[in-house]
Design a protein around this motif. Structure first.
Motif, PDB file in Angstrom:
ATOM      1  N   ARG A 225      76.885  67.993  62.533  1.00  0.00           N
ATOM      2  CA  ARG A 225      78.107  68.881  62.113  1.00  0.00           C
ATOM      3  C   ARG A 225      79.255  68.591  61.554  1.00  0.00           C
ATOM      4  O   ARG A 225      79.344  69.566  60.686  1.00  0.00           O
ATOM      5  N   ASN A 226      79.943  67.628  61.283  1.00  0.00           N
ATOM      6  CA  ASN A 226      80.677  67.208  60.309  1.00  0.00           C
ATOM      7  C   ASN A 226      80.012  68.200  58.902  1.00  0.00           C
ATOM      8  O   ASN A 226      80.885  67.530  57.823  1.00  0.00           O
ATOM      9  N   ALA A 227      79.158  67.139  58.980  1.00  0.00           N
ATOM     10  CA  ALA A 227      77.583  67.385  57.990  1.00  0.00           C
ATOM     11  C   ALA A 227      77.025  68.594  56.996  1.00  0.00           C
ATOM     12  O   ALA A 227      76.743  69.013  55.776  1.00  0.00           O
ATOM     13  N   LEU A 228      77.516  69.500  57.776  1.00  0.00           N
ATOM     14  CA  LEU A 228      76.367  71.081  57.679  1.00  0.00           C
ATOM     15  C   LEU A 228      76.823  72.143  56.709  1.00  0.00           C
ATOM     16  O   LEU A 228      76.099  72.251  55.606  1.00  0.00           O
ATOM     17  N   ALA A 229      78.120  71.617  55.718  1.00  0.00           N
ATOM     18  CA  ALA A 229      78.496  72.707  54.322  1.00  0.00           C
ATOM     19  C   ALA A 229      77.731  71.661  53.383  1.00  0.00           C
ATOM     20  O   ALA A 229      77.092  72.420  52.411  1.00  0.00           O
ATOM     21  N   MET A 230      77.388  70.690  53.424  1.00  0.00           N
ATOM     22  CA  MET A 230      76.890  69.791  52.397  1.00  0.00           C
ATOM     23  C   MET A 230      75.260  70.193  52.554  1.00  0.00           C
ATOM     24  O   MET A 230      74.544  70.235  52.100  1.00  0.00           O
ATOM     25  N   LEU A 231      74.968  70.270  54.122  1.00  0.00           N
ATOM     26  CA  LEU A 231      73.039  70.753  54.396  1.00  0.00           C
ATOM     27  C   LEU A 231      72.693  72.297  54.256  1.00  0.00           C
ATOM     28  O   LEU A 231      71.346  72.640  54.250  1.00  0.00           O
ATOM     29  N   GLY A 232      73.685  73.595  54.362  1.00  0.00           N
ATOM     30  CA  GLY A 232      73.983  74.684  53.499  1.00  0.00           C
ATOM     31  C   GLY A 232      73.203  75.509  54.963  1.00  0.00           C
ATOM     32  O   GLY A 232      73.223  74.872  56.030  1.00  0.00           O
ATOM     33  N   GLU A 233      72.442  76.438  55.138  1.00  0.00           N
ATOM     34  CA  GLU A 233      71.711  77.944  55.476  1.00  0.00           C
ATOM     35  C   GLU A 233      70.415  77.599  56.109  1.00  0.00           C
ATOM     36  O   GLU A 233      70.126  77.509  57.280  1.00  0.00           O
ATOM     37  N   ALA A 234      69.701  76.587  55.662  1.00  0.00           N
ATOM     38  CA  ALA A 234      67.910  76.813  56.550  1.00  0.00           C
ATOM     39  C   ALA A 234      67.485  75.176  56.720  1.00  0.00           C
ATOM     40  O   ALA A 234      68.661  74.180  56.961  1.00  0.00           O
TER      41      ALA A 234
END
Length: 220
Positions: free
Chosen positions: A91-100
């Motif tokens: 959850r903490n890394a979601l900004a790096m992972l994107g929407e897909a």
């Protein structure tokens, strides 16, 4: 497609080996354990890898750098040791992972699983890889029905620490610290969890005997 490798753990059961070296950097077959995942992801055509780090994370970042030597870009999500657990780390890394949907891999498994098998699965839920139950986890975790849907019923196999997840699963959890199994069960309850079985090599490198087995399998 992006991937995330979970590499923030302390590796308590592998002490004293992990007192000075983070578990993902323990050598197996002439390269760090995490290096096998990076090579396999690059070979499968993944675009980028996010690695979360906490315990001795500076060593991991120094060893792997920006990923050019491994053949794919690497970004790092830096955590405080013990603060987030596996699900919270994602959850903490979601900004790096994107929407897909993205692949999620535990750094501390040694496997010949082909990560190309993860491309194009999961959709809005979770897709997990299951393996035969190891001696330390004989009861397994989940089953698969005839259509490849994940079920909480026997015969149960063990979650391999490999899967594909929709980011929305993690955004829906308000807690900061939570285990990954929480989002798997959330997807299972919603009917959006699927899986596949891997019959090949898989070793959970969490104990000294398993590290020895991994090194033997790698030809050390």
């Amino acid at each position: 497609m992006k991937a995330m490798i979970l590499a923030a753990g302390r590796g308590e059961r592998l002490r004293p080996l992990t007192d000075h070296t983070p578990k993902p950097l323990l050598p197996v077959g002439g390269r760090p354990l995490i290096g096998h995942h990076l090579a396999a992801l690059a070979a499968a055509g993944f675009d980028e890898v996010v690695i979360n780090v906490a315990y001795r994370g500076d060593q991991i970042r120094a060893a792997l750098g920006d990923g050019r030597a491994q053949g794919l870009p690497i970004r790092y999500s830096v955590e405080q040791p013990g603060a987030l657990d596996t699900g919270g780390g994602v959850r903490n890394a979601l900004a790096m992972l994107g929407e897909a949907p993205f692949a999620l891999i535990s750094a501390d498994v040694f496997t010949d699983f082909d990560y190309a098998r993860l491309v194009g699965v999961a959709g809005e839920g979770a897709h997990v890889v299951l393996v035969d139950n190891p001696a330390h986890h004989v009861d397994g975790d989940f089953g698969l029905d005839a259509h490849g849907r994940l079920v909480d019923a026997p015969p149960r196999r063990t979650y391999a620490g490999i899967g594909v997840y929709a980011p929305a699963l993690f955004r829906a959890v308000e807690a900061q610290r939570f285990p990954l199994v929480r989002v798997i069960r959330q997807a299972l309850a919603a009917g959006t969890a699927s899986g596949q079985y891997h019959a090949g090599r898989w070793i959970d490198v969490g104990r000294p005997s398993a590290l020895v087995a991994a090194r033997e399998a790698a030809g050390d």
